[in-house]
Design an enzyme around this catalytic site. Structure first.
Site, mmCIF file in Angstrom:
data_model
loop_
_atom_site.group_PDB
_atom_site.id
_atom_site.type_symbol
_atom_site.label_atom_id
_atom_site.label_comp_id
_atom_site.label_asym_id
_atom_site.label_seq_id
_atom_site.Cartn_x
_atom_site.Cartn_y
_atom_site.Cartn_z
ATOM 1 N N SER A 47 -127.347 74.815 -124.436
ATOM 2 C CA SER A 47 -127.735 75.591 -125.399
ATOM 3 C C SER A 47 -129.080 75.867 -125.174
ATOM 4 C CB SER A 47 -127.560 74.743 -126.829
ATOM 5 O OG SER A 47 -128.486 75.274 -127.840
ATOM 6 N N TYR A 81 -128.545 67.594 -132.447
ATOM 7 C CA TYR A 81 -127.973 68.708 -131.396
ATOM 8 C C TYR A 81 -128.842 68.922 -130.240
ATOM 9 C CZ TYR A 81 -125.743 73.134 -130.276
ATOM 10 O OH TYR A 81 -125.400 74.325 -129.485
#
Length: 260
Positions: free
Chosen positions: A144, A157
């Site tokens: 990501s 995350y």
């Protein structure tokens, strides 16, 4: 010769029941791969597989929790026994969490770790010996932009995707001599059902407004389409990308470099 074909390739894609994983599975199936979908949500996986088969491709679904190493090993071993090899692994299964350090509970932190970090490790661990024995393979992990830049309220995350990025580099380095390539892609916001659900849950009555606002956080002015990530994954897992390993590929609409 048609480029980026995956004929006679056996590809395993985790999280292939929806979103980015579904797009990757469909793209690989259209390019000739024998697709194996690992999915906790077996019904979602079945839908993806049915769509691939309806389009003339090959696809099989395996119900599996990637956080369970014994279950992952059993599924991967079964695929190898049936198909005779395992050429490509795409680690796409993952979960998100919203929260900073103060409002990320231990159980939330552990849950994200178990799926995003340990799940990626489990799947790579389960296939690496087979890839070595057969003379090579390709691993692609989905990281990501949060692996590389600070994102507000994404502590757990970001932790997990940072780990995915650095595991990618480690595996790429360790298995250069085994002809195993390992890369990762780092998407920014991608328009998936998860995004629509997140907006509906947190901003009822303001869905269109918030969708536009989130879309504009990418300098290019919109969210990515899942198939765009699928196309990048296809290239990186194809023979045409044979000189690429140990690299993170942002697919972010300019977010990392241009968002200032």
């Amino acid at each position: 010769m048609e480029l980026f074909r995956l004929d006679n390739k056996v590809a395993v894609i985790t999280g292939g029941g929806s979103g980015i994983g579904q797009a990757i599975a469909q793209t690989f199936g259209a390019q000739g791969a024998q697709v194996h979908i690992l999915e906790l949500n077996e019904e979602g996986g079945k839908t993806t597989a049915e769509e691939i088969r309806a389009a003339g491709g090959q696809a099989t679904v395996h119900a599996c929790n990637v956080a369970d190493q014994a279950a992952v090993i059993a599924v991967m071993d079964g695929i190898v026994q049936t198909a005779g090899k395992l050429d490509i692994l795409v680690n796409c299964a993952g979960i998100a969490h919203v929260g900073n350090l103060e409002n990320t509970a231990e159980q939330d932190f552990d849950k994200v770790y178990q799926v995003n970090v340990k799940g990626t490790y489990n799947c790579m661990y389960a296939v690496i010996k087979q890839m070595k024995a057969q003379g090579g393979g390709v691993i692609l992990n989905v990281a990501s932009i949060a692996s590389s830049v600070g994102i507000p309220d994404r502590l757990a995350y970001s932790m997990s995707k940072g780990a995915v990025l650095t595991m990618t580099l480690s595996v790429a380095k360790d298995y250069l001599g085994a002809n195993i390539r390992c890369n990762c892609v780092s998407p920014a916001r991608v328009h998936t059902p998860f995004v629509d659900g997140f907006i509906a849950k947190n901003y009822p009555g303001r869905e269109a407004e918030m969708f536009e606002k989130l879309s504009k956080t990418q300098p290019i002015g919109r969210m990515a389409k899942p198939v765009e990530v699928g196309n990048l994954a296809l290239f990186l897992c194809s023979d045409e990308a044979g000189f690429i390993t140990g690299t993170d590929y942002p697919i972010d609409g300019g977010f990392i470099r241009l968002n200032n």
